[in-house]
Design a protein around this motif. Structure first.
Motif, PDB file in Angstrom:
ATOM      1  N   PHE A 130     -48.261-106.507  44.676  1.00  0.00           N
ATOM      2  CA  PHE A 130     -47.835-105.648  45.792  1.00  0.00           C
ATOM      3  C   PHE A 130     -47.142-106.482  46.864  1.00  0.00           C
ATOM      4  CE2 PHE A 130     -48.492-104.052  50.105  1.00  0.00           C
ATOM      5  CZ  PHE A 130     -47.897-102.795  49.979  1.00  0.00           C
TER       6      PHE A 130
ATOM      7  N   LYS B  37     -44.101-105.978  50.427  1.00  0.00           N
ATOM      8  CA  LYS B  37     -42.973-105.330  51.121  1.00  0.00           C
ATOM      9  C   LYS B  37     -42.211-106.440  51.830  1.00  0.00           C
ATOM     10  CE  LYS B  37     -44.084-100.729  51.216  1.00  0.00           C
ATOM     11  NZ  LYS B  37     -43.139 -99.636  51.029  1.00  0.00           N
TER      12      LYS B  37
ATOM     13  N   ASN C  24     -44.026-104.637  41.676  1.00  0.00           N
ATOM     14  CA  ASN C  24     -44.352-103.692  42.757  1.00  0.00           C
ATOM     15  C   ASN C  24     -44.054-104.290  44.140  1.00  0.00           C
ATOM     16  OD1 ASN C  24     -45.242-101.225  43.782  1.00  0.00           O
ATOM     17  ND2 ASN C  24     -47.360-101.941  43.965  1.00  0.00           N
TER      18      ASN C  24
ATOM     19  N   THR D 190     -41.194-104.305  47.012  1.00  0.00           N
ATOM     20  CA  THR D 190     -39.932-103.719  47.471  1.00  0.00           C
ATOM     21  C   THR D 190     -39.248-104.712  48.414  1.00  0.00           C
ATOM     22  OG1 THR D 190     -40.938-102.578  49.363  1.00  0.00           O
ATOM     23  CG2 THR D 190     -40.783-101.338  47.301  1.00  0.00           C
TER      24      THR D 190
ATOM     25  N   PRO E 297     -46.214 -97.237  53.596  1.00  0.00           N
ATOM     26  CA  PRO E 297     -46.129 -96.435  52.366  1.00  0.00           C
ATOM     27  C   PRO E 297     -44.981 -95.418  52.381  1.00  0.00           C
ATOM     28  CG  PRO E 297     -48.409 -96.581  53.113  1.00  0.00           C
ATOM     29  CD  PRO E 297     -47.570 -97.211  54.196  1.00  0.00           C
TER      30      PRO E 297
ATOM     31  N   ASP F 227     -42.242 -96.391  49.967  1.00  0.00           N
ATOM     32  CA  ASP F 227     -42.656 -96.960  48.671  1.00  0.00           C
ATOM     33  C   ASP F 227     -41.626 -96.783  47.549  1.00  0.00           C
ATOM     34  OD1 ASP F 227     -44.973 -98.089  49.537  1.00  0.00           O
ATOM     35  OD2 ASP F 227     -46.326 -96.592  48.673  1.00  0.00           O
TER      36      ASP F 227
ATOM     37  N   THR G 141     -36.038 -99.310  47.565  1.00  0.00           N
ATOM     38  CA  THR G 141     -35.883-100.766  47.426  1.00  0.00           C
ATOM     39  C   THR G 141     -34.422-101.121  47.184  1.00  0.00           C
ATOM     40  OG1 THR G 141     -36.899-102.748  46.479  1.00  0.00           O
ATOM     41  CG2 THR G 141     -36.337-101.007  44.902  1.00  0.00           C
TER      42      THR G 141
END
Ligand SMILES: NC(=O)c1ccc[n+]([C@@H]2O[C@H](COP(=O)([O-])OP(=O)(O)OC[C@H]3O[C@@H](n4cnc5c(N)ncnc54)[C@H](O)[C@@H]3O)[C@@H](O)[C@H]2O)c1
Length: 262
Positions: free
Chosen positions: A145, A147, A189, A191, A243, A246, A249
């Motif tokens: 995960f 970001k 996962n 972005t 989120p 999500d 990207t």
């Protein structure tokens, strides 16, 4: 609507329990982004070349009831970036969000641009962004995960007569890197998106602010008729860190009052 869906919708902008690393955290935009992500719940790691400059950002985050860590890091030096990531993981155990704010601008007519100044802009804006993404990306890959938000500029989209022969291409490279990493790391996962703002009045744009004629040229190119302000930047960053984004990207989000639209 089902309760489970409503619960998810209510948390679309929630960053509670998240850990965010912000490079260039002592700068005008970096400090506001740190405060903004903290308001929405994140603990914050701020970095800059010297610890002393990070005090205000750390205090600002702590006042909001979040944890803050300051780490000295020159983003153009790989050993510094490795140390930043290690210290963050040692302290918080993970990195959920990375915002690469550190950057510089130098302006000269292209035909007079000193090669060493050109190289410095590339080293900090391009190599520095790459190195930070590379080492934080490794942690995010392990976590499954992440970001990542890179800070680009409208100068990466279009040229400008104001002497941006290094800055413009450096931000175009940030856009390219953003799309590359987005496609490469989607399988983990992670972005990766860029925010490309138009002008804010900060130390970085002091030269423009002091030149009334040039200032008017800049403003005349922005349909909404004003420079960007802190809240514009924080809103975009929270969206891309939360989120709510999500399924987004590889995008360049122009926070530019419409100047790239026409
Ligand atoms: N101000 C604007 O109008 C504007 C517009 C578009 C994009 N941007 C981008 O936003 C970002 C922040 O700009 P700002 O206006 O807050 O500028 P700023 O000068 O206030 O902040 C930049 C920060 O980066 C840090 N930095 C510089 N070199 C570094 C290095 N080698 N290692 C680590 N940190 C380093 C500086 O110390 C400073 O804290 C930059 O990437 C800039 O290109 C700014």
């Amino acid at each position: 609507m089902e309760q489970v869906t409503l619960d998810k919708i209510k948390k679309l902008f929630c960053l509670e329990g998240k850990v965010a690393v912000i490079t260039g955290g002592a700068g005008a935009l970096g400090e506001s982004i740190a405060a903004g992500l903290a308001v929405y719940g994140a603990d914050i790691v701020v970095t800059g070349r010297t610890i002393a400059t990070l005090e205000a950002a750390v205090k600002g985050v702590e006042k909001l009831g979040r944890k803050a860590l300051a780490v000295a890091c020159d983003v153009s030096k790989e050993a510094d970036v490795i140390n930043l990531v290690q210290q963050t993981v040692d302290t918080f155990g993970k990195i959920d969000i990375l915002v690469t704010v550190a950057g510089i601008a130098k302006r000269y007519p292209a035909e007079e641009f000193p090669a060493e100044d050109f190289q410095q802009v590339m080293d900090i804006n391009v190599k520095g962004t790459f190195l930070t993404c590379k080492h934080v990306g490794r942690v995010m890959k392990e976590q499954g995960f992440g970001k990542i938000i890179t800070i680009s500029s409208v100068r990466g989209f279009a040229g400008h007569p104001g002497g941006y022969a290094a800055y413009g291409p450096s931000k175009a490279a940030v856009d390219g890197l953003t799309k590359q990493l987005a496609t490469e790391w989607a399988k983990y996962n992670i972005t990766v998106n860029a925010i490309a703002p138009t002008i804010f009045w900060t130390p970085l744009t002091q030269q423009v602010l002091e030149d009334e004629k040039l200032k008017q040229v800049f403003l005349s190119r922005i349909p909404l008729g004003r420079a960007a302000v802190t809240e514009d930047m924080v809103g975009a960053t929270v969206y891309l860190a939360a989120p709510a984004s999500d399924f987004v990207t590889g995008q360049i989000l122009y926070v530019d009052g419409g100047c790239t639209a026409g």
